[in-house]
Design a protein around this motif. Sequence first.
Motif, PDB file in Angstrom:
ATOM      1  N   UNK A 143       0.851  -1.190   0.000  1.00 28.10           N
ATOM      2  CA  UNK A 143       0.000   0.000   0.000  1.00 28.10           C
ATOM      3  C   UNK A 143       0.885   1.236   0.000  1.00 28.10           C
ATOM      4  N   UNK A 144       0.603   2.177  -0.886  1.00 26.85           N
ATOM      5  CA  UNK A 144       1.372   3.421  -0.991  1.00 26.85           C
ATOM      6  C   UNK A 144       0.503   4.562  -0.473  1.00 26.85           C
ATOM      7  N   UNK A 145       1.042   5.376   0.452  1.00 30.76           N
ATOM      8  CA  UNK A 145       0.311   6.524   1.024  1.00 30.76           C
ATOM      9  C   UNK A 145       1.074   7.813   0.753  1.00 30.76           C
ATOM     10  N   UNK A 146       0.349   8.928   0.852  1.00 32.57           N
ATOM     11  CA  UNK A 146       1.028  10.220   0.760  1.00 32.57           C
ATOM     12  C   UNK A 146       1.455  10.641   2.162  1.00 32.57           C
ATOM     13  N   UNK A 147       1.968  11.861   2.290  1.00 33.12           N
ATOM     14  CA  UNK A 147       2.504  12.322   3.578  1.00 33.12           C
ATOM     15  C   UNK A 147       1.441  12.408   4.660  1.00 33.12           C
ATOM     16  N   UNK A 148       0.181  12.586   4.260  1.00 36.58           N
ATOM     17  CA  UNK A 148      -0.893  12.682   5.252  1.00 36.58           C
ATOM     18  C   UNK A 148      -1.429  11.319   5.661  1.00 36.58           C
ATOM     19  N   UNK A 149      -0.964  10.294   4.979  1.00 35.69           N
ATOM     20  CA  UNK A 149      -1.454   8.953   5.259  1.00 35.69           C
ATOM     21  C   UNK A 149      -2.552   8.500   4.334  1.00 35.69           C
ATOM     22  N   UNK A 200     -11.048   3.677  -3.988  1.00 34.11           N
ATOM     23  CA  UNK A 200      -9.997   4.598  -4.440  1.00 34.11           C
ATOM     24  C   UNK A 200     -10.379   5.219  -5.774  1.00 34.11           C
ATOM     25  N   UNK A 201     -10.910   4.404  -6.665  1.00 27.99           N
ATOM     26  CA  UNK A 201     -11.334   4.888  -7.986  1.00 27.99           C
ATOM     27  C   UNK A 201     -12.453   5.923  -7.848  1.00 27.99           C
ATOM     28  N   UNK A 202     -13.339   5.733  -6.858  1.00 31.87           N
ATOM     29  CA  UNK A 202     -14.441   6.663  -6.635  1.00 31.87           C
ATOM     30  C   UNK A 202     -14.043   7.833  -5.740  1.00 31.87           C
ATOM     31  N   UNK A 203     -12.742   7.937  -5.455  1.00 35.31           N
ATOM     32  CA  UNK A 203     -12.177   9.072  -4.698  1.00 35.31           C
ATOM     33  C   UNK A 203     -12.737   9.169  -3.281  1.00 35.31           C
ATOM     34  N   UNK A 204     -13.029   8.010  -2.667  1.00 32.92           N
ATOM     35  CA  UNK A 204     -13.441   7.983  -1.274  1.00 32.92           C
ATOM     36  C   UNK A 204     -12.216   8.084  -0.382  1.00 32.92           C
ATOM     37  N   UNK A 205     -12.458   8.514   0.863  1.00 34.69           N
ATOM     38  CA  UNK A 205     -11.333   8.733   1.770  1.00 34.69           C
ATOM     39  C   UNK A 205     -10.834   7.400   2.332  1.00 34.69           C
ATOM     40  N   UNK A 206      -9.668   6.981   1.857  1.00 33.64           N
ATOM     41  CA  UNK A 206      -8.985   5.778   2.354  1.00 33.64           C
ATOM     42  C   UNK A 206      -7.663   6.206   2.960  1.00 33.64           C
ATOM     43  N   UNK A 207      -7.435   5.778   4.200  1.00 33.73           N
ATOM     44  CA  UNK A 207      -6.195   6.145   4.874  1.00 33.73           C
ATOM     45  C   UNK A 207      -5.461   4.894   5.352  1.00 33.73           C
ATOM     46  N   UNK A 208      -4.165   5.062   5.516  1.00 36.15           N
ATOM     47  CA  UNK A 208      -3.335   4.003   6.056  1.00 36.15           C
ATOM     48  C   UNK A 208      -2.701   4.420   7.360  1.00 36.15           C
ATOM     49  N   UNK A 209      -2.946   3.638   8.403  1.00 36.02           N
ATOM     50  CA  UNK A 209      -2.341   3.891   9.714  1.00 36.02           C
ATOM     51  C   UNK A 209      -1.142   2.963   9.853  1.00 36.02           C
TER      52      UNK A 209
END
Length: 830
Positions: A143-149, A200-209
């Motif tokens: 899983x790849x995340x940005x700086x905000x997670x 992800x395709x529907x631009x829903x908020x998915x985060x990685x902790x």
Amino acid sequence: MKAVIMAGGEGTRLRPLTCSRPKPMVPVANKPVMEHIIELLKKHNINDIAVTLQYLPDLIREYFDDGKAFGLKMRYYVEQKPLGTAGSVKNAEDFLDDTFLVISGDALTDIDLGSAIAFHKSKGAMATLVLKRVDIPLEYGVVVTDDSGRIVRFLEKPSWGEVISDTVNTGIYILSPEIFKWIKSNEVFDFSKDLFPALLKDNRLLYGYITEDYWCDIGDIGVYMQANRDVLNGKVKVNIAGVEISKGVWIEDDTVIEDGVRFEAPCMIGSGCHIGKGTKVGRFTVIGDNNIVSVQCSTKRSIVWRNCTINSDVQLRGSIICNHVHLKQGVSAFEQSVVGDYSIIGEQATIRPNVKIWPDKSIGQGMEVKSNLVWGSKLGRQLFGNRGVTGEINTEITPEFAARLGAAYGAVNGNKGAIGISCDDSPAAMMIMNAFVSGMLSSGVQTSDFGRLLLPAIRSAVRFYRLDGGVHISTCTGANSRLMLDFFDKRGCNIDRAMEKKIENVFVRDDFNRCGGDCLKSVTKVTGFSDFYLKNIMNSAKTGKLNYRIALNTGSEFISGLMKNMLEELGCEVENSGLLLQESTYACAADNQQNKAWHTAWPAGAEQFCSHVKHGRFDLGVSIEEACEKMTLVDAKGRLITDDMFIALISIILFKSVKGRTVVVPVSASGAVDKLADMYNGKVVRTKTAARDIMGRLLGRDAKEELLEQFTMHFDAVAGLVKLLDFMAINKITLSELVDMIPEIHMHRQEVECSWNAKGKVIRKLIQENNGTRVDTLEGVKVYSDNGWVLVLPDAERPMCSVIGEGVSTEFAEELTNIYARKVREISRS
């Protein structure tokens, strides 16, 4: 908050640990791994839990029940068919009415769930995935995340060339019930492959902790053992049962530790155990509940589950011993070896590193197990039953096995001489024959390949060409998934037990003397012997024409064609009835156990065939089994000639041909033969029931022509049928008239379960109980009474005893066998 534990995994990579339990029930530090997950949820005040199940669901439900014993509430949702991770959770949609947590029931972790939940809420996410950085991410979803997670990309089990992150999906999620809109009911849908990419395709908020806490996906045996070590050395914070009697040594209640036991931390012992004097419990040893460990044992880096018996001087080094295993004296097991549930490992046996023994196996004394034992019931020095070697095609009898057995047979023959080999017309037999020939050639033996041939014909060929031995490979009649390998000596007789032991000893030791390339022999192809064999049989008939109408019944087109042509050339009218008369699967598969050449099980389809012979006005019907050794006869009245009657029938023919003749019969044969001997001034010699013992007596050094004739009648259905027809023509007698001469036979047979280690005790106690009574111990124990006799025979290949009785009436014979069957059960269980 509510939670869902996904507990439907089979754990195929953990087998044999998971052969009889779902992966979440595999114990880590003496608790099912799912119990550690439940304790983690309770620690974070998550007390209302749904569990999704699929593989062996009842084991999980029975253990955890409604959850009250663990201080929480549990409910279960069982998949009737695999639905994927998200599809299984969809089943619990009605229960999950608010933000919920999903966690795997087969991973070990101490992740701070409270922090992960707080992170999820702070981001206002629809889904939060708990992530972990690992050194080798190839077996996980990256899983790849940005700086905000926030998650920007998924990559499922990448190759090294595709690895763009070392952050992987742990399978722990915090989710909004809104996600169920993307999941259809009763359809296979996966979180990582389907749902999250869709969100992800529907631009829903998915985060990685991203967690730094301990997490271990127990994916294989090595990782499983490491997880247990991580508990013991404190790398993962879980509850360890028992009292820490010294630093790093935990022992639970009701465990007895004898004097002189040494502990090396960290290690743990469950409740109800008994550890014998002088035993050393080494580092990273986990011993479960109710185990008995005898004196002077040593365990290091090993895991023993529950209810095992470990005898003295056992050495365990990095091995796993599952439930209800018995390790006998002097057993050694090494790194990452596994012994499955209910297995018995014989004295001084050695289990080499990485060897996996599946449940319910028996390993013989002194065996060295070098490869996985998956199929079959036992591995020991005894490959042979009472006749040949049998096993399932491509599981027990594989090309590799056949090549090794061929090399062993060649080595026992002194890497010299000539061996004949043949097979039936099945592709499986041909495959195994080719592999067997390769093994023989590697040991320097000259091989004569007769190709497709009848079993009696290859026996004849061995004698005719004066070969040093022979092998025939065939499928078992009525059990085409099994193969039989018959081995012959130079007389065409089944090899004796001494020869079998020599082959077995060489085979289990891998003690093959391979010859050099310049010593390899070529294979001699022998053609035309089948025609020669049949012509000899035809020439043996003393009457010019055998004018009989015969119903022929066989499952082999090859045998049918040969028999029909030969009998018609002899003057018979032959109809191939097409009513396949086969032995039951057991009767054939057991052909090499208690000499089923003499068995009495009625064949399947017998009633139909008997009716066909009677109403079709045939002189007789004959059914030929595929090995072509045994024939089953039906007379013109539609009477089936059982095997007990067949022995008596042959005796009549032999006694009437030559007065004062001797007949050889097994110890299990009816007393009707003795009555016939008295009538014709003949003699009866009884022998063991195995075909090899009967053949050895018939073809012994002092074998007479009359005994060779009896050998043909019993072990060559083609020649035996011609001899029977010739006798009938010469004496102007019908088969029905011969059958009428057989005295009444009242016999009954049954089989009784009897464990391997109880068989000797059963026979000994039966002999002791009948002290003062006439008893015969030629084979098993045969007890005589005024009105009959009963014979108890231990089975050579299965944990069974055969009980055979004869009496003055069928009812008496049945009662007698029932009495002794009960005795066998009582003694074996005592």
